[in-house]
Motif scaffolding. Structure first.
Motif, PDB file in Angstrom:
ATOM      1  N   TYR A  16      41.272  58.389  82.572  1.00 44.38           N
ATOM      2  CA  TYR A  16      40.086  58.007  81.305  1.00 44.38           C
ATOM      3  C   TYR A  16      40.196  59.309  80.553  1.00 44.38           C
ATOM      4  N   GLU A  89      22.814  56.969  84.750  1.00 45.82           N
ATOM      5  CA  GLU A  89      23.952  56.070  83.630  1.00 45.82           C
ATOM      6  C   GLU A  89      23.339  54.858  82.129  1.00 45.82           C
ATOM      7  N   PRO A 114      26.809  58.195  80.010  1.00 51.09           N
ATOM      8  CA  PRO A 114      27.520  58.077  81.024  1.00 51.09           C
ATOM      9  C   PRO A 114      29.069  57.823  80.457  1.00 51.09           C
ATOM     10  N   LEU A 116      32.263  55.405  81.110  1.00 45.44           N
ATOM     11  CA  LEU A 116      32.807  53.878  82.319  1.00 45.44           C
ATOM     12  C   LEU A 116      33.452  53.631  81.947  1.00 45.44           C
ATOM     13  N   GLU A 119      34.702  49.509  84.264  1.00 46.07           N
ATOM     14  CA  GLU A 119      33.444  49.109  84.718  1.00 46.07           C
ATOM     15  C   GLU A 119      32.555  50.351  86.135  1.00 46.07           C
ATOM     16  N   GLU A 120      33.056  51.496  86.210  1.00 43.66           N
ATOM     17  CA  GLU A 120      32.354  52.691  86.735  1.00 43.66           C
ATOM     18  C   GLU A 120      31.584  53.146  86.001  1.00 43.66           C
ATOM     19  N   VAL A 121      30.551  54.307  86.455  1.00 43.16           N
ATOM     20  CA  VAL A 121      30.397  55.632  85.977  1.00 43.16           C
ATOM     21  C   VAL A 121      31.752  56.383  86.606  1.00 43.16           C
TER      22      VAL A 121
END
Length: 358
Positions: A16, A89, A114, A116, A119-121
């Motif tokens: 990310y 979250e 958060p 993302l 689709e995950e933290v």
């Protein structure tokens, strides 16, 4: 959290950062917003240059530090993170204190939200704002208000006794006099005005004993608007109410909170001498607050006046006492509320936030 799961999330967070932050696709500016990125285990994995300057430490030294190396321990929970009673979250905002080993304690406002990815933290942004100067200014204002309060108590005491005597003798004369009473009525009206000023002085000097009780905020606002109906009609003001509230309750002194909202609405009316539209909004703000907004179409408040608007005895009104705003501010402070004033040449918006009861 299992070791393999930690490694997987750390890997996703690195991707990310490579894809978004390093290529300036981040939601935050690397050059204006002091922020760092926190892994799911509470380690700093990215620090921007502005944050380096704020913390007075190089990125090399900050990377892999934990929050306990930066923030004082009272601000962290047992696991040395911010997220005690705060969901990881969702966006959270709170005040905290930084204590780096080489510098003084710094008051900061912290915003966390958060990250993302797929689709995950995978981590969190932590944005910092230095509020040390703001805290010092508030402390100075409190000290000035304390001095003003002592002065106000002395003035009120010295004036109250002769005013009581004057009012009493005036009523005796009025009872015996058979001629034109217009001048007597004017004198009596001005004495009543002095008594109102004395009452405001005493609130500033020594707040009256409060009666805290459970209040329905919508009902309180409806009652305030009913009380202000005559002034609104006399001043050719069109009122629009937008209350997105139901049974939300606050803990407070009913009379004092009414005094606050009446004062703000009176100011809004006075800002529109030729008439206009007054919007009063009530809504839920976050999970534990209600927000009331009073918006007028007046000429606005200059920036230099907004900075001094809560100073005792400061007023630009010909017949103003300079006590309405500081008294209202003090009442909100005692109710753990906050006020924000936004103004331009198109009008002024006063935002009041008060904590709700759970």
């Amino acid at each position: 959290m299992e070791i393999e799961e930690i490694k997987r999330l750390d890997c996703l967070l690195k991707i990310y950062i490579d894809v978004n932050v390093d290529k300036d696709f981040s939601v935050l500016s690397k050059h204006t917003d002091p922020f760092f990125i926190l892994s799911m285990t509470g380690q700093l994995v990215y620090v921007n240059e502005v944050c380096e300057t704020l913390l007075g430490c190089t990125r090399f030294d900050l990377i892999q530090m934990s929050l306990s190396n930066i923030f004082i321990s009272d601000c962290l929970n047992a696991t040395q993170t911010f997220f005690f009673k705060k969901g990881r979250e969702k966006l959270t905002n709170f005040d905290s204190k930084i204590s780096m080993t080489h510098g003084p304690v710094m008051d900061v406002n912290v915003t966390t939200f958060p990250i993302l990815f797929d689709e995950e933290v995978v981590g969190s942004y932590v944005v910092l704002k230095d509020i040390t100067l703001f805290k010092k200014e508030r402390q100075l204002l409190s000290e000035k208000q304390a001095v003003a309060g002592q002065l106000a108590a002395g003035i009120a005491h010295e004036i109250r006794n002769p005013i009581t005597a004057i009012k009493g003798f005036l009523q005796l004369i009025m009872g015996e006099y058979k001629g034109e009473s217009m001048y007597f009525n004017i004198v009596e009206s001005e004495i009543s005005r002095i008594e109102v000023i004395l009452k405001e002085l005493m609130v500033l000097a020594k707040p009256t004993k409060k009666k805290y009780e459970k209040l329905k905020i919508r009902l309180l606002l409806d009652q305030v608007m009913t009380l202000m109906e005559s002034q609104v009609l006399l001043n050719n003001i069109q009122v629009e109410k937008r209350f997105n509230l139901n049974e939300e309750t606050i803990l407070g002194d009913e009379n004092q909170l009414k005094q606050v909202f009446i004062n703000y609405i009176k100011n809004a009316i006075e800002a529109m001498p030729d008439g206009g539209k007054l919007l009063v909004e009530g809504s839920i703000h976050g999970e534990d607050r209600v927000q009331v907004r009073i918006i007028d179409q007046g000429c606005g408040i200059p920036g230099d006046i907004i900075d001094r608007i809560h100073e005792p005895f400061y007023t630009t009104k010909e017949h103003g006492t300079g006590l309405g705003m500081p008294v209202s501010y003090q009442i909100l402070e005692e109710h753990k509320g906050k006020i924000n004033i936004i103004s331009s040449t198109n009008g002024t918006c006063i935002e009041v936030k008060l904590p709700t009861m759970s």
